[in-house]
Design a protein around this motif. Structure first.
Motif, PDB file in Angstrom:
ATOM      1  N   GLN A 324      54.833  45.221  30.818  1.00 25.17           N
ATOM      2  CA  GLN A 324      53.539  44.573  30.964  1.00 25.17           C
ATOM      3  C   GLN A 324      52.496  45.234  30.054  1.00 25.17           C
ATOM      4  OE1 GLN A 324      52.895  41.946  32.879  1.00 25.17           O
ATOM      5  NE2 GLN A 324      54.435  41.906  34.496  1.00 25.17           N
ATOM      6  N   THR A 335      45.918  47.839  29.748  1.00 29.11           N
ATOM      7  CA  THR A 335      45.591  46.471  30.133  1.00 29.11           C
ATOM      8  C   THR A 335      44.718  45.776  29.091  1.00 29.11           C
ATOM      9  OG1 THR A 335      43.729  47.328  31.430  1.00 29.11           O
ATOM     10  CG2 THR A 335      45.784  46.894  32.609  1.00 29.11           C
ATOM     11  N   SER A 349      45.023  35.566  35.341  1.00 29.22           N
ATOM     12  CA  SER A 349      44.850  36.731  36.211  1.00 29.22           C
ATOM     13  C   SER A 349      45.634  36.606  37.513  1.00 29.22           C
ATOM     14  CB  SER A 349      43.369  36.928  36.534  1.00 29.22           C
ATOM     15  OG  SER A 349      42.860  35.818  37.252  1.00 29.22           O
ATOM     16  N   SER A 351      46.256  39.451  41.014  1.00 27.51           N
ATOM     17  CA  SER A 351      46.067  40.786  41.565  1.00 27.51           C
ATOM     18  C   SER A 351      47.418  41.497  41.602  1.00 27.51           C
ATOM     19  CB  SER A 351      45.480  40.709  42.969  1.00 27.51           C
ATOM     20  OG  SER A 351      46.434  40.170  43.875  1.00 27.51           O
ATOM     21  N   LYS A 352      47.399  42.803  41.802  1.00 28.01           N
ATOM     22  CA  LYS A 352      48.652  43.557  41.886  1.00 28.01           C
ATOM     23  C   LYS A 352      49.514  43.034  43.038  1.00 28.01           C
ATOM     24  CE  LYS A 352      50.340  48.327  41.652  1.00 28.01           C
ATOM     25  NZ  LYS A 352      49.948  49.754  41.584  1.00 28.01           N
ATOM     26  N   ARG A 355      51.050  39.708  42.061  1.00 27.91           N
ATOM     27  CA  ARG A 355      52.171  39.858  41.125  1.00 27.91           C
ATOM     28  C   ARG A 355      53.450  40.237  41.863  1.00 27.91           C
ATOM     29  NH1 ARG A 355      48.089  41.839  37.534  1.00 27.91           N
ATOM     30  NH2 ARG A 355      48.335  43.972  38.329  1.00 27.91           N
ATOM     31  N   GLU A 403      43.653  52.323  33.857  1.00 35.76           N
ATOM     32  CA  GLU A 403      43.646  50.951  34.363  1.00 35.76           C
ATOM     33  C   GLU A 403      45.062  50.380  34.425  1.00 35.76           C
ATOM     34  OE1 GLU A 403      41.772  52.086  31.919  1.00 35.76           O
ATOM     35  OE2 GLU A 403      39.714  51.992  32.706  1.00 35.76           O
ATOM     36  N   TRP A 404      45.879  50.701  33.420  1.00 38.83           N
ATOM     37  CA  TRP A 404      47.270  50.232  33.423  1.00 38.83           C
ATOM     38  C   TRP A 404      48.030  50.851  34.595  1.00 38.83           C
ATOM     39  CZ3 TRP A 404      52.414  51.396  33.291  1.00 38.83           C
ATOM     40  CH2 TRP A 404      53.294  50.433  32.798  1.00 38.83           C
ATOM     41  N   ASP A 406      46.815  51.779  37.437  1.00 31.60           N
ATOM     42  CA  ASP A 406      46.386  51.093  38.655  1.00 31.60           C
ATOM     43  C   ASP A 406      47.173  49.811  38.890  1.00 31.60           C
ATOM     44  OD1 ASP A 406      44.452  52.961  39.314  1.00 31.60           O
ATOM     45  OD2 ASP A 406      42.829  51.874  38.317  1.00 31.60           O
ATOM     46  N   GLN A 407      47.423  49.062  37.821  1.00 33.25           N
ATOM     47  CA  GLN A 407      48.007  47.734  37.954  1.00 33.25           C
ATOM     48  C   GLN A 407      49.529  47.703  37.948  1.00 33.25           C
ATOM     49  OE1 GLN A 407      46.308  44.915  38.633  1.00 33.25           O
ATOM     50  NE2 GLN A 407      44.493  46.217  38.763  1.00 33.25           N
ATOM     51  N   PHE A 408      50.171  48.608  37.209  1.00 34.08           N
ATOM     52  CA  PHE A 408      51.605  48.447  36.963  1.00 34.08           C
ATOM     53  C   PHE A 408      52.468  49.648  37.339  1.00 34.08           C
ATOM     54  CE2 PHE A 408      49.498  45.606  33.819  1.00 34.08           C
ATOM     55  CZ  PHE A 408      49.896  44.412  34.400  1.00 34.08           C
TER      56      PHE A 408
END
Length: 444
Positions: A324, A335, A349, A351-352, A355, A403-404, A406-408
């Motif tokens: 990702q 991100t 978009s 959210s985590k 996804r 940020e990455w 946090d998301q992945f």
């Protein structure tokens, strides 16, 4: 209500496109360069410079080549640092991924056959049996599965059991080993259906394991049971330890209490409240070995624990969805690396949690965090040791934006000594059992 695409809609869509003055330019750009290159935001390159306020030395990056053993490489890479620091072995020293791989394949085969027997009375089209037969075994794994192998078999240096063709290029071995396991599954289910005795089933399964052991020896080599450990340290002093076993080697040279390390996940989905523990049905490799167990925490708590471990001079094993918003050549995970939503003029978009719930993301790859850049005490980017060799990133090291992460990022392995009393109590809970296909059961 059913509504098919009609010609009036197509005319409308085409007119909307024709009226867009940027459409022709974007069509030429994307058709020639692809989506990622056209939507790249080069500001990410300058923001993700590989400079960190905490930066641990971990040696030369290893290369898993054409295999899916990242979880194994990442774990062994965290352990080799202890040898580098304590015994001053060279920066190119590696622990044998092939030795661990051999026993993982063998134990996963037995684990699969046991699950075949447990589900033998369920119909073939049940979701559980279909899930089981889809992939009898594979290269991937999780931290607790690696611990189960080491607790039973120990580890060895790469010099004692080096790579082979099939360890570095695992497709052929996986193809024929899975064929063998599906063949054996047919036989075991027939034995159960015919009400054969437990003794008959057990002896048949043992014959199957004998065949599998032979296949693994042919492809991966004989697993070493004792060896001479010989090396020169960074001060050029010569060392040799003769006739040491894999278990003795782990105890003497790695000297790590695996029980001290626990899996912490971040899954912000409604079905998994924070501060609760989870395991996954039919996930593991060693029968009666260490259970896969996760404590779910919010991301701020996870990052604080990771920083504490780094500040204490110890790297962090972690699992993420590496595909990702990442550039493997540049070694950047951010991100802001691409803007495909701006390119296509649409909302992409999720959210985590969304996804995870809707199948857009799960853990696919394990790596090692070896550093972090702190600004006013807050992390902005993280240094990552990958296992794809030195030709990617900065000699194999990647930069991951906060940020990455946090998301992945979905999983960290942390020493229990950094957990709060409340977190320790939560980790000690009996885990909720999740379905086999839950995304937290994904193998890195």
């Amino acid at each position: 209500m059913t509504s098919e695409i009609n010609l009036d809609q197509l005319s409308k869509f085409q007119k909307n496109l024709d009226d867009d003055k940027n459409a022709a330019v974007l069509t030429r750009a994307v058709s020639h360069q692809g989506i990622l290159a056209t939507s790249s935001d080069y500001k990410s390159d300058s923001a993700m410079q590989p400079v960190f306020s905490i930066d641990l030395s971990t040696g030369k990056v290893a290369d898993q080549k054409q295999s899916g053993r990242c979880w194994m490489f990442a774990a062994l890479n965290t352990m080799r640092v202890r040898l580098m620091n304590t015994f001053k072995v060279g920066d190119d020293f590696e622990l044998s991924q092939n030795y661990t791989n051999f026993w993982d394949k063998f134990e996963k085969s037995n684990y699969f056959l046991e699950n075949v027997l447990k589900t033998a009375n369920e119909p073939l089209d049940s979701r559980k049996v279909a899930w089981l037969m889809a992939t009898p075994q594979q290269d991937g794994g999780q931290w607790d599965m690696l611990c189960a192998l080491i607790e039973k078999y120990g580890i060895v240096p790469k010099s004692a059991m080096p790579e082979t063709y099939s360890s570095s290029k695992s497709r052929e071995l996986n193809k024929f080993l899975n064929l063998k396991l599906r063949h054996d599954a047919v036989i075991l289910r027939e034995l159960v259906a015919n009400n054969e005795s437990a003794e008959k089933i057990s002896s048949t399964k043992e014959e199957m394991l004998n065949d599998i052991y032979r296949m693994l020896v042919y492809t991966l080599g004989n697993p070493v049971d004792a060896f001479d450990f010989e090396f020169r340290d960074k001060d050029n002093n010569y060392h040799i330890d003769r006739g040491i076993t894999p278990q003795e080697f782990f105890k003497k040279y790695v000297n790590l209490n695996l029980d001290d390390y626990v899996s912490l996940i971040n899954s912000p989905t409604d079905d998994k409240p924070f501060n609760k523990t989870y395991t996954i049905e039919m996930l593991g490799n060693v029968v009666n070995g260490r259970q896969v167990k996760h404590l779910n925490l919010d991301m701020d708590a996870l990052k604080k624990l990771a920083i504490m471990q780094l500040e204490n001079g110890e790297t962090v094993w972690f699992g993420s969805d590496v595909g990702q918003s990442s550039d493997s050549k540049k070694g950047i995970m951010d991100t802001g690396l691409y803007a495909p939503d701006e390119l296509f003029g649409t909302d992409l978009s999720l959210s985590k949690a969304e996804r995870l719930d809707f199948g857009e993301s799960l853990m696919t790859h394990a790596m090692v965090i070896t550093g972090v850049d702190l600004v006013d005490g807050k992390p902005t980017k993280w240094k990552v040791e990958n296992s794809w060799g030195e030709k990617v990133g900065t000699k194999g090291y990647f930069v991951m934006s906060d940020e990455w992460l946090d998301q992945f990022v979905y999983q960290f392995v942390i020493n229990k000594k950094y957990l709060s009393e409340e977190q320790l109590k939560a980790q000690a809970q009996e885990p909720t059992v999740l379905k086999p296909w839950d995304p937290m059961g994904a193998l890195a």
